[in-house]
Structure formats: C-alpha cells, structure tokens
Design a protein around this motif. Structure first.
Motif, PDB file in Angstrom:
ATOM      1  N   ARG A  24       0.934  -1.424   2.516  1.00  0.00           N
ATOM      2  CA  ARG A  24       0.662  -0.123   3.132  1.00  0.00           C
ATOM      3  C   ARG A  24       0.124   0.871   2.101  1.00  0.00           C
ATOM      4  N   ALA A  25       0.691   0.831   0.903  1.00  0.00           N
ATOM      5  CA  ALA A  25       0.224   1.743  -0.146  1.00  0.00           C
ATOM      6  C   ALA A  25      -1.209   1.426  -0.555  1.00  0.00           C
ATOM      7  N   ILE A  26      -1.528   0.150  -0.669  1.00  0.00           N
ATOM      8  CA  ILE A  26      -2.897  -0.251  -1.016  1.00  0.00           C
ATOM      9  C   ILE A  26      -3.865   0.121   0.110  1.00  0.00           C
ATOM     10  N   LEU A  27      -3.431  -0.067   1.357  1.00  0.00           N
ATOM     11  CA  LEU A  27      -4.282   0.244   2.513  1.00  0.00           C
ATOM     12  C   LEU A  27      -4.579   1.737   2.622  1.00  0.00           C
ATOM     13  N   ASP A  28      -3.763   2.577   2.011  1.00  0.00           N
ATOM     14  CA  ASP A  28      -4.035   4.006   1.993  1.00  0.00           C
ATOM     15  C   ASP A  28      -5.237   4.339   1.113  1.00  0.00           C
ATOM     16  N   VAL A  29      -5.674   3.371   0.283  1.00  0.00           N
ATOM     17  CA  VAL A  29      -6.764   3.615  -0.669  1.00  0.00           C
ATOM     18  C   VAL A  29      -8.047   2.894  -0.277  1.00  0.00           C
ATOM     19  N   VAL A  30      -7.929   1.631   0.161  1.00  0.00           N
ATOM     20  CA  VAL A  30      -9.117   0.794   0.348  1.00  0.00           C
ATOM     21  C   VAL A  30      -9.777   1.017   1.706  1.00  0.00           C
ATOM     22  N   SER A  31     -11.004   0.492   1.846  1.00  0.00           N
ATOM     23  CA  SER A  31     -11.734   0.597   3.107  1.00  0.00           C
ATOM     24  C   SER A  31     -11.856  -0.739   3.827  1.00  0.00           C
ATOM     25  N   ARG A  32     -11.489  -1.820   3.156  1.00  0.00           N
ATOM     26  CA  ARG A  32     -11.599  -3.163   3.730  1.00  0.00           C
ATOM     27  C   ARG A  32     -10.464  -4.003   3.158  1.00  0.00           C
ATOM     28  N   CYS A  33      -9.906  -4.921   3.967  1.00  0.00           N
ATOM     29  CA  CYS A  33      -8.822  -5.778   3.467  1.00  0.00           C
ATOM     30  C   CYS A  33      -8.998  -7.205   3.970  1.00  0.00           C
ATOM     31  N   SER A  34      -8.488  -8.146   3.179  1.00  0.00           N
ATOM     32  CA  SER A  34      -8.510  -9.568   3.541  1.00  0.00           C
ATOM     33  C   SER A  34      -7.070 -10.034   3.635  1.00  0.00           C
ATOM     34  N   LEU A 235      -4.452   4.137  -7.041  1.00  0.00           N
ATOM     35  CA  LEU A 235      -4.493   5.597  -6.976  1.00  0.00           C
ATOM     36  C   LEU A 235      -5.386   6.169  -8.074  1.00  0.00           C
ATOM     37  N   GLY A 236      -5.318   5.577  -9.264  1.00  0.00           N
ATOM     38  CA  GLY A 236      -6.165   6.038 -10.363  1.00  0.00           C
ATOM     39  C   GLY A 236      -7.635   5.804 -10.083  1.00  0.00           C
ATOM     40  N   ILE A 237      -7.943   4.653  -9.485  1.00  0.00           N
ATOM     41  CA  ILE A 237      -9.330   4.335  -9.133  1.00  0.00           C
ATOM     42  C   ILE A 237      -9.832   5.306  -8.063  1.00  0.00           C
ATOM     43  N   ARG A 238      -9.013   5.560  -7.048  1.00  0.00           N
ATOM     44  CA  ARG A 238      -9.421   6.500  -6.000  1.00  0.00           C
ATOM     45  C   ARG A 238      -9.691   7.886  -6.583  1.00  0.00           C
ATOM     46  N   GLU A 239      -8.815   8.346  -7.445  1.00  0.00           N
ATOM     47  CA  GLU A 239      -8.990   9.670  -8.042  1.00  0.00           C
ATOM     48  C   GLU A 239     -10.281   9.735  -8.864  1.00  0.00           C
ATOM     49  N   ALA A 240     -10.544   8.664  -9.640  1.00  0.00           N
ATOM     50  CA  ALA A 240     -11.753   8.642 -10.468  1.00  0.00           C
ATOM     51  C   ALA A 240     -13.010   8.662  -9.607  1.00  0.00           C
ATOM     52  N   LEU A 241     -13.008   7.909  -8.518  1.00  0.00           N
ATOM     53  CA  LEU A 241     -14.166   7.883  -7.627  1.00  0.00           C
ATOM     54  C   LEU A 241     -14.363   9.235  -6.943  1.00  0.00           C
ATOM     55  N   GLN A 242     -13.265   9.839  -6.507  1.00  0.00           N
ATOM     56  CA  GLN A 242     -13.366  11.152  -5.868  1.00  0.00           C
ATOM     57  C   GLN A 242     -13.900  12.200  -6.840  1.00  0.00           C
ATOM     58  N   THR A 243     -13.463  12.122  -8.093  1.00  0.00           N
ATOM     59  CA  THR A 243     -13.942  13.061  -9.109  1.00  0.00           C
ATOM     60  C   THR A 243     -15.444  12.928  -9.297  1.00  0.00           C
TER      61      THR A 243
END
Length: 254
Positions: A24-34, A235-243
C-alpha cells in the motif's frame, strides 16, 4: 508541457499484513504495478488485496508471473519443458485475471519475474511463450528490457511494449543488470536510487558499474518493493521527481 515518467513496482510478493502494508505504501507512489500471481510468491488472498489497493489508488495493474519456484523466489532459471512452463504461466495469469475481473480491474500489462524476465529477454522461444500468455488473457502490453528479444517478439505479435529500467539495480556496460549474487549489484541507499532515477528519466542514460555512461531508453522505472528501505527510497524518488517537475504517470495509450 510537463515531463513525465512511469514508476512501477512488483508487489504482492511479501507475506502477511506486513507485506500488504508495504504494498500500500509503494502504491501511494507508483503509477503502475505488477502483481505476483503464485509462481515465485503470492496467493489468492494477496492478489485480491493488491488488486483492491491498486484500484483504490488509480494505479494501473498487471500480471507478474514467474518460473514456478517459490523456494528460490523465481530468481534462478528452472529446467521445464516448454509445455509445462506455458501451462504454469497460463494458470498463474488466469488466476490473477479472474480475480481482477471480479474487482472490475483490467490487467494492462504482463511483466515476467526474475530469471524468467532475464531469460525471455534473450531467448525467442521463451519470449514467444510470454507473449502467447499475454494474448490469451487479452493483456495489451509486455514490460521488459529495452532493445531485447522480448521487445521484438511482443511488437511482432501486435502487442505494445513498455521498456523498463531499474532504480535499485546496477548496470553492466552492455546494458544488462549486474547479477544479484555480485556485491553491490543492488543499490540500497536512497541517494543512489534517486540519482539513478534522475539520470534515466532526464537524460535517458545510466552510469554502469565500470563508471561509463550508456543509453537507456525506457518508459518506466521499477522500484523493487523487497529491496531494503523500499518505502524510504520510493518517497525520496517521488520528492526528487516532484522537485524537478517530472510527473509520475502510467503512459497509457490514447
């Protein structure tokens, strides 16, 4: 126009509520899942839970079949007849497809797991099996390495192909992943993963183990849920991309 990148994750792989909470925590960040469908990990309960969680978050879902080898988590090649392998993969994906239909979820892609991913990227016969399973389940796309045999076979069969890079895996100079058995093959620090994702998403390239830079033209980047510190890295990757004003998006066809 804003820049975009698809982030994906392999989920439904770790047992119990701890595994589901991580998903669930990972799904809060990604746009696609396998979603693991029983070959290397997962059962009907985990499949139902991950499908539900993905749907609730608007995350595009796909199947993540494997060599039938839970003991080794699908990470070593298994000697099976083509018929037996195809039967196993068919059963794995059909089970997930049936559960997805009950929840009103359409499986958009198929991504082989582990050793099957690596083997089908190079072996045309294995790639044909993977593509047939996708066709039989009306799955429109296959995820795999760029410039691979799997890509060629999928496109020739009329499927879409989503080229994939990895946030947490070290690359060799030929573009292949450094084998997991080798020290340093998995990037575990948030800083290393963020740097690799930014290189791939902004420059279309990656720094290899020997320090050289190679082209890596991909549409999606995988965040492995079973890598140590996966949530913090995501979370760090999401923040970096948003920045950098890079939107996380699944890149569905119009």
């Amino acid at each position: 126009m804003s820049r975009t990148i698809c982030l994906n994750s392999d989920i439904g792989e770790l047992p119990g509520e701890t595994g589901r909470a991580l998903d669930r925590a990972i799904l809060d960040v990604v746009s696609r899942c396998s979603i693991a469908c029983g070959g290397h990990a997962g059962d009907e309960d985990s499949m139902r839970a991950t499908l539900k969680a993905a749907k609730a978050r608007g995350v595009v879902a796909g199947a993540h079949p494997s060599y039938p080898d839970k003991k080794n988590f699908g990470r070593i090649s298994v000697s099976l007849s083509p018929e037996d392998l195809e039967a196993s993969l068919r059963q794995q994906v059909r089970t997930l497809s049936s559960l997805a239909r009950l929840q009103g979820v359409v499986l958009d892609h198929l991504k082989p797991h582990g050793a099957l991913y690596n083997d089908s990227a190079k072996d045309a016969d294995l790639a044909q099996i993977v593509v047939r399973i996708a066709h039989q389940n009306r799955i429109r796309a296959v995820i795999g390495p760029p410039n691979s045999v799997l890509r060629k076979v999928a496109l020739e069969a009329g499927l879409d192909f989503v080229a994939e890079g990895f946030a947490d895996r070290q690359y060799s100079s030929d573009g292949s992943l450094v084998p997991r058995a080798e020290p340093g093959s998995v990037l575990t620090s948030v800083q290393e993963q963020v740097a690799q994702v930014l290189h791939i998403s902004e420059e279309g390239c990656v720094t290899t183990r020997d320090g050289s830079m190679i082209s890596l033209p991909v549409e999606t980047i995988c965040l492995h849920g079973d890598t140590a510190g996966a949530i913090q890295s995501a979370l760090g990757i999401r923040e970096a991309l948003q920045t950098r004003k890079i939107e996380i998006k699944a890149h569905l066809p119009q």
